[in-house]
Motif scaffolding. Structure first.
Motif, PDB file in Angstrom:
ATOM      1  N   ASP A 433      31.674  43.831  43.428  1.00 42.87           N
ATOM      2  CA  ASP A 433      31.486  42.450  42.985  1.00 42.87           C
ATOM      3  C   ASP A 433      32.437  42.160  41.813  1.00 42.87           C
ATOM      4  OD1 ASP A 433      29.311  42.656  44.688  1.00 42.87           O
ATOM      5  OD2 ASP A 433      27.888  41.739  43.294  1.00 42.87           O
ATOM      6  N   HIS A 434      32.929  40.931  41.754  1.00 44.16           N
ATOM      7  CA  HIS A 434      33.771  40.529  40.622  1.00 44.16           C
ATOM      8  C   HIS A 434      33.301  39.173  40.093  1.00 44.16           C
ATOM      9  CE1 HIS A 434      36.617  43.798  41.184  1.00 44.16           C
ATOM     10  NE2 HIS A 434      36.655  43.522  42.475  1.00 44.16           N
ATOM     11  N   CYS A 490      38.460  38.113  36.331  1.00 42.05           N
ATOM     12  CA  CYS A 490      37.198  38.811  36.514  1.00 42.05           C
ATOM     13  C   CYS A 490      36.665  39.117  35.124  1.00 42.05           C
ATOM     14  CB  CYS A 490      37.411  40.106  37.289  1.00 42.05           C
ATOM     15  SG  CYS A 490      35.881  41.087  37.358  1.00 42.05           S
ATOM     16  N   ILE A 492      34.449  41.425  34.425  1.00 44.54           N
ATOM     17  CA  ILE A 492      34.312  42.853  34.117  1.00 44.54           C
ATOM     18  C   ILE A 492      35.571  43.134  33.307  1.00 44.54           C
ATOM     19  CG2 ILE A 492      34.428  45.191  35.079  1.00 44.54           C
ATOM     20  CD1 ILE A 492      32.738  44.194  37.402  1.00 44.54           C
ATOM     21  N   HIS A 495      38.388  45.303  34.406  1.00 44.62           N
ATOM     22  CA  HIS A 495      39.163  44.772  35.533  1.00 44.62           C
ATOM     23  C   HIS A 495      40.168  43.729  35.051  1.00 44.62           C
ATOM     24  CE1 HIS A 495      35.770  45.884  38.609  1.00 44.62           C
ATOM     25  NE2 HIS A 495      36.323  46.928  38.040  1.00 44.62           N
ATOM     26  N   MET A 500      43.263  41.882  36.806  1.00 44.70           N
ATOM     27  CA  MET A 500      42.596  40.847  37.594  1.00 44.70           C
ATOM     28  C   MET A 500      42.450  39.552  36.784  1.00 44.70           C
ATOM     29  SD  MET A 500      39.284  41.532  39.992  1.00 44.70           S
ATOM     30  CE  MET A 500      39.988  42.172  41.509  1.00 44.70           C
TER      31      MET A 500
HETATM   32 CU    CU Z   1      36.063  42.785  38.607  1.00 45.36          CU
END
Ligand code: CU
Ligand code: C2O
Ligand code: CU
Length: 508
Positions: A433-434, A490, A492, A495, A500
């Motif tokens: 999941d992102h 993203c 996170i 990430h 990302m």
């Molecule tokens: Cu992510």
């Protein structure tokens, strides 16, 4: 299995000429140099503690602390003038050892910033983190692009800068602030730099008797000596998940409430990468707001999914005497490798509800505020999220990509026009999941699609972060009102650091 999909994608990348290698952003990733290789067995440090004897225990059950408010030096209505200093500090999480952290004005979470719609904000930021750039990003807030703490506008170590912006009418909501320097966001945040920024409405429909409490979740991992270990390869891949979820810096604090009380709680997921699927055992939750402020009307909820960076505003009704607990439920977000953290069955917060009823509370109004739905987009865009993996002489490297590319600060990925409604389709073709986040504006999610099944969100809401589950497509409508470069990424944070992220340049 998801892990196999990830590896297959990585292998394909290796075979196609190590494209991901060339794409890897190594800057700001000195911790990778000391990684001899990646152990796919995954010994997540958070399972072992530094010396292999389990996580350091933290005291629990202290009274929930209210976050200290950032002092306003202005002395005139309509202006918030203050100073935020980011610097090393020491915290006492475990009873018997010190933890070096990074803090805003000596605290983590940072001081609560509270302002009203229509206010002017002037905050002097002092970066006193030795040898590191930083910025302050006003997550979710409609501030001008050059005041938004972009990685392109770093504040050097030892330097000061003023962030100044006006809070428009209608902007009341639960925002937050955190650093956003190139390649160092993840580490500065997990070391302690994040705080809540609440913009209050001029006419708030929620009864004042409910109070208004910020509940900020952060994630902590401690080594046996009390220090915070650096990120491991497992952290870089999955995002850093710690040993403890803290609430306003405390583990499982207690909140005393009278029977029959209703409380307004603003829940913040300020962790780097912890997915929180929440339930309240013994109390009834009603959602009244999301990232960008109130809903049109209250919505009862048995559970709430709060992915990294998301916020939700709740009214919790405590109608049964005894303990009511805010707990986590299981959620599979596609963890890579072994060491999936225990994220089910944690008690985050305990409310002690009195035997005798308190004063009668006014009811929550049936209508909170109107939300005009965005419609008739004139532009549509598609953002595809993927993960790649490749071998190099020093080990395995990972890439987190949007439309096949890792972040490049010198590149504009999207050119948009201010004031135009756009449809963004976020396609997650990866194995994890992102949570997708966009700067500068709030958006409206209109559709989720997964496995050929299309669903609509249950209510209209202003959001700046939305989880895009693996294999899912999320469609949203948005309009940027102010010109300038804006980040999307993203949330996170590992990430984001590994690529990302992209830039949309909004033209006047
Ligand atoms: Cu992510
Ligand atoms: Cu909360 Cu670009 O970040
Ligand atoms: Cu943001």
């Amino acid at each position: 299995m998801h892990r196999r999909g990830f590896l297959a994608a990585g292998l394909a990348t290796v075979l196609s000429g190590s494209r991901a290698l060339a794409q890897m952003k190594m800057d700001g990733m000195s911790n990778m140099d000391s990684m001899p290789g990646m152990d796919m067995g995954g010994h997540a440090g958070h399972d072992m503690g530094a010396m292999g004897q389990g996580p350091v225990a933290l005291p629990e059950g202290q009274p929930l602390r209210e976050l200290p408010m950032l002092a306003n030096e202005a002395g005139q209505p309509g202006l918030l003038k203050a100073k935020l200093t980011a610097a090393p500090a020491t915290a006492r999480f475990a009873a018997d050892r010190d933890t070096p952290i990074l803090a805003y004005n000596g605290m983590s979470p940072g001081p609560l910033i509270e302002a009203h719609e229509g206010d002017r904000v002037e905050i002097t930021f002092a970066n006193r983190i030795e040898g590191e750039q930083s910025t302050i990003h006003w997550h979710g807030m409609p501030v001008p692009a050059d005041q938004d703490g972009n990685p392109m506008d770093p504040v050097a170590a030892g330097a000061d800068r003023v962030y100044a912006f006006d809070l428009p009418e209608g902007s009341a909501g639960s925002y937050w602030y955190h650093p956003h320097p190139h390649g160092r966001t993840a580490e500065q945040v997990y070391r302690g730099l994040a705080g809540a920024f609440v913009v209050k409405a001029k006419d708030d429909p929620v009864p004042a008797a409910y109070g208004d409490t910020v509940v900020m979740f952060t994630d902590l991992r401690l080594a046996a000596d009390g220090s915070m270990p650096d990120n491991t390869m497992v952290d870089l891949m999955n995002g850093r998940v710690g040993d403890h979820v803290l609430v306003n810096g405390q583990k499982n604090p207690r909140l005393a409430v009278a029977m029959g009380a209703k409380r307004r709680l603003r829940l913040y997921n300020a962790t780097n990468a912890r997915f929180l699927r929440l339930a309240f055992d013994g109390a009834a939750m009603t959602i009244i707001g999301t990232d960008g402020g109130l809903l049109e009307k209250p919505v009862a909820a048995n559970e709430i999914m709060l992915s990294p960076a998301e916020r939700v505003e709740l009214v919790v009704a405590f109608d049964r005497p005894g303990a009511a607990t805010l707990t986590t439920l299981d959620y599979d977000r596609g963890w890579m490798g072994a060491g999936r953290p225990a994220d089910a069955g944690l008690t985050l917060l305990t409310a002690d509800v009195s035997e005798t009823p308190g004063e009668a509370m006014p009811p929550l109004p049936e209508r909170l505020r109107p939300i005009a739905s965005l419609r008739a987009p004139t532009v549509s865009r598609r953002l595809v999220f993927t993960e790649t993996m490749a071998m190099n002489p020093t080990g395995m490297t990972m890439g987190f990509l949007i439309n096949g590319k890792p972040f490049d600060m010198e590149r504009v990925d999207i050119v948009a026009n201010a004031g135009e409604t756009e449809l963004w389709e976020i396609v997650n073709q990866a194995d994890m999941d992102h949570p997708f986040h966009l700067h500068g504006t709030q958006f409206q999610v209109i559709e989720h699609e997964r496995g050929g099944k299309v669903s609509k969100p249950p209510y209209l809401a202003w959001k700046d972060t939305v989880n895009v589950a693996r294999g899912e497509t999320v469609r949203l409508l948005l309009r940027q009102e102010q010109p300038g470069p804006r980040m999307y990424h993203c949330h996170i944070l590992e990430h984001e650091q590994l690529g990302m992220m992209g830039i949309v340049d909004v033209q006047a």
